[in-house]
Design an enzyme around this catalytic site. Structure first.
Site, PDB file in Angstrom:
ATOM      1  CB  THR A 128      -4.532   1.611  -4.809  1.00 56.22           C
ATOM      2  OG1 THR A 128      -4.828   2.981  -5.025  1.00 56.22           O
ATOM      3  CG2 THR A 128      -4.361   0.938  -6.155  1.00 56.22           C
ATOM      4  NE  ARG A 130      -1.100  11.920  -4.000  1.00 59.02           N
ATOM      5  CZ  ARG A 130      -2.036  11.001  -3.780  1.00 59.02           C
ATOM      6  NH1 ARG A 130      -1.917  10.169  -2.761  1.00 59.02           N
ATOM      7  NH2 ARG A 130      -3.086  10.904  -4.563  1.00 59.02           N
ATOM      8  CD  GLN A 180      -8.351   4.497   1.376  1.00 62.43           C
ATOM      9  OE1 GLN A 180      -7.490   5.378   1.371  1.00 62.43           O
ATOM     10  NE2 GLN A 180      -8.994   4.127   0.283  1.00 62.43           N
ATOM     11  NE  ARG A 189      -3.643   2.650   1.326  1.00 59.01           N
ATOM     12  CZ  ARG A 189      -4.264   3.339   0.350  1.00 59.01           C
ATOM     13  NH1 ARG A 189      -4.346   2.834  -0.874  1.00 59.01           N
ATOM     14  NH2 ARG A 189      -4.811   4.501   0.584  1.00 59.01           N
ATOM     15  CG  ASP A 195      -2.287  13.745  -6.748  1.00 52.88           C
ATOM     16  OD1 ASP A 195      -1.347  14.038  -5.981  1.00 52.88           O
ATOM     17  OD2 ASP A 195      -2.827  12.627  -6.767  1.00 52.88           O
TER      18      ASP A 195
HETATM   19  N1  LIG Z   1      -5.490  18.769  -1.138  1.00 51.48           N
HETATM   20  C1  LIG Z   1      -6.301  17.903  -0.538  1.00 51.48           C
HETATM   21  N2  LIG Z   1      -5.790  16.752  -0.089  1.00 51.48           N
HETATM   22  C2  LIG Z   1      -6.624  15.876   0.495  1.00 51.48           C
HETATM   23  C3  LIG Z   1      -8.002  16.122   0.666  1.00 51.48           C
HETATM   24  N3  LIG Z   1      -8.547  15.061   1.304  1.00 51.48           N
HETATM   25  C4  LIG Z   1      -7.548  14.183   1.505  1.00 51.48           C
HETATM   26  N4  LIG Z   1      -6.391  14.654   1.025  1.00 51.48           N
HETATM   27  C5  LIG Z   1      -5.065  14.037   0.952  1.00 51.48           C
HETATM   28  O1  LIG Z   1      -5.134  13.030  -0.040  1.00 51.48           O
HETATM   29  C6  LIG Z   1      -4.195  12.037   0.247  1.00 51.48           C
HETATM   30  C7  LIG Z   1      -4.927  10.711   0.256  1.00 51.48           C
HETATM   31  O2  LIG Z   1      -4.376   9.976  -0.673  1.00 51.48           O
HETATM   32  P1  LIG Z   1      -4.352   8.371  -0.674  1.00 51.48           P
HETATM   33  O3  LIG Z   1      -4.909   7.785   0.574  1.00 51.48           O
HETATM   34  O4  LIG Z   1      -3.025   7.970  -1.130  1.00 51.48           O
HETATM   35  O5  LIG Z   1      -5.463   8.101  -1.686  1.00 51.48           O
HETATM   36  P2  LIG Z   1      -5.735   8.105  -3.191  1.00 51.48           P
HETATM   37  O6  LIG Z   1      -4.771   8.778  -4.076  1.00 51.48           O
HETATM   38  O7  LIG Z   1      -7.112   8.630  -3.205  1.00 51.48           O
HETATM   39  O8  LIG Z   1      -5.713   6.569  -3.581  1.00 51.48           O
HETATM   40  P3  LIG Z   1      -6.185   5.256  -2.824  1.00 51.48           P
HETATM   41  O9  LIG Z   1      -6.575   5.603  -1.433  1.00 51.48           O
HETATM   42  O10 LIG Z   1      -4.977   4.382  -2.905  1.00 51.48           O
HETATM   43  O11 LIG Z   1      -7.308   4.695  -3.599  1.00 51.48           O
HETATM   44  C8  LIG Z   1      -3.586  12.381   1.580  1.00 51.48           C
HETATM   45  O12 LIG Z   1      -2.341  13.020   1.380  1.00 51.48           O
HETATM   46  C9  LIG Z   1      -4.599  13.344   2.176  1.00 51.48           C
HETATM   47  O13 LIG Z   1      -3.994  14.264   3.082  1.00 51.48           O
HETATM   48  C10 LIG Z   1      -8.507  17.362   0.163  1.00 51.48           C
HETATM   49  O14 LIG Z   1      -9.693  17.654   0.226  1.00 51.48           O
HETATM   50  N5  LIG Z   1      -7.618  18.211  -0.424  1.00 51.48           N
END
Ligand SMILES: Nc1nc2c(ncn2[C@@H]2O[C@H](COP(=O)(O)OP(=O)(O)OP(=O)(O)O)[C@@H](O)[C@H]2O)c(=O)[nH]1
Ligand SMILES: [Zn+2]
Length: 359
Positions: A314, A293, A235, A214, A291
């Protein structure tokens, strides 16, 4: 004969110094031509001092410019001419969308067409990676140049900001967890001054087989506060428990809070979400991509740990594509559907509609 050791800072080290300077509100010198400061940390006194140097330019990303209805001539950014009478409140209102709805009319704004946008682009890149609002003020460099400021070459900044970091293992130790008694935490440090990232290894995964993996991005609100606005906390928990139940797995905890914009900017995004914008729109209004990242880090760390193929937990197809592109075979995508609440229904629906997440 011994090789002479150069004791001064390398360009990469200077970039880190520049980030710290910008966070303090100090100007940095770009390409021996301009001074750049971050609008977020600019003081009224420094603005006064910069104003005396000549015409000022405000660099904003194309996303922010679009919200402000300013013309974009430089692809990803706009250079706005700062009117002589403009004060700090004016600059802040252009940089920060917090009051966009209350005070919608900021213009008319004049965007510059002529000249090179490289310096503005480097300044914005530095602000972003310093986790400040992506808005920089540029002023002509006076002669003689002020002493003691960090000086960088803008094209080199852009090249280094997009290059991939190399990671070194720093320390690792056994950490028995509720989810899995046989846990081990590894700390990795990048060579570019960025944040450290962590790997939680569960059991002793066979390096010759696809490992249950993960890639978790840091979410202070979800992971620590138990926020119901996203699904991160459940998660994280479910992934660790599944690895514990199978007896093996690896969870990368990547310090890319808020999809890479940092916690302060994420809270700015949350406050825009309270004004009715969705998670993607909020990032854009702030001037960020949806995004930010660097998805290469996950692949690099998996390789460092000796893994070449994974079963990836994921719902995000972009993570699967990224790992494949960077040399990790994804043998299976394992869905991770936990943590739905009435508070995050809309958030998850937006991710499915706009970011291609699988529901
Ligand atoms: N900028 C922003 N970041 C957010 C928000 N909500 C959650 N996050 C961020 O999004 C990221 C979550 O990403 P992940 O859990 O990797 O999820 P994902 O890319 O949706 O993919 P999976 O969970 O693997 O399906 C974290 O860094 C959180 O802090 C938001 O409303 N705005
Ligand atoms: Zn979250």
């Amino acid at each position: 004969m011994e090789t002479p050791v150069f004791l001064g800072p390398s360009p990469l080290e200077l970039i880190n110094r520049a980030r710290a300077d910008l966070r303090l509100g100090l100007p940095v010198v770009l390409s021996g031509q301009m001074l750049a400061v971050a609008v977020e940390t600019l003081s009224p006194e420094r603005l006064e001092a910069l104003r005396r140097l000549g015409p000022l330019t405000l660099a904003l990303t194309a996303w922010r410019a679009e919200t402000l209805k300013a013309r974009v001539y430089d692809d990803d950014l706009a250079r706005i001419a700062v009117p002589e009478e403009a004060d700090l409140a004016w600059l802040r209102a252009l940089a920060d969308p917090a009051d966009d709805l209350r005070v919608p009319m900021k213009g008319p704004l004049t965007s510059l067409r002529d000249g090179d946008a490289t310096l503005a682009r480097a300044a914005i890149g530095l602000c972003k990676t310093a986790q400040l609002l992506p808005a920089a003020l540029l002023a002509p460099l006076p002669t003689p140049a002020p002493e003691g400021l960090t000086a960088l070459a803008a094209p080199q900044v852009l090249q280094l900001l997009s290059s991939e970091a190399a990671f070194a293992p720093v320390a690792a130790a056994r950490v028995p967890m509720r989810a899995a008694e046989r846990g081990r935490l590894h700390i990795f440090r990048p060579d570019d001054g960025g944040p450290e990232h962590y790997a939680i290894e569960i059991g002793s995964p066979d390096r010759a087989q696809p490992v249950l993996a993960r890639l978790h991005s840091a979410c202070f609100t979800g992971d620590v506060m138990g926020s119901l606005k996203c699904d991160c906390g459940p998660q994280l928990d479910a992934a660790l428990h599944q690895m514990g139940a199978e007896g093996a797995g690896v969870l990368l905890y990547l310090n890319q809070e808020g999809r890479g914009i940092g916690l302060a900017n994420k809270m700015r995004a949350y406050s825009l979400q309270d004004q009715g914008f969705d998670t993607v729109e909020a990032n854009h209004r702030l001037g960020f991509e949806d995004d930010e990242r660097d998805f290469r880090i996950g692949a690099a760390l998996l390789k460092k740990l000796g893994f070449s193929s994974v079963r990836l937990l994921t719902n995000n197809p972009a993570k699967v594509r990224m790992l494949e592109t960077h040399g990790i075979a994804v043998r299976e995508r394992v869905p991770l559907k936990v943590g739905k609440s009435r508070h995050n229904e809309a958030y998850l629906a937006t991710k499915a509609a706009k970011s291609g997440h699988l529901l």
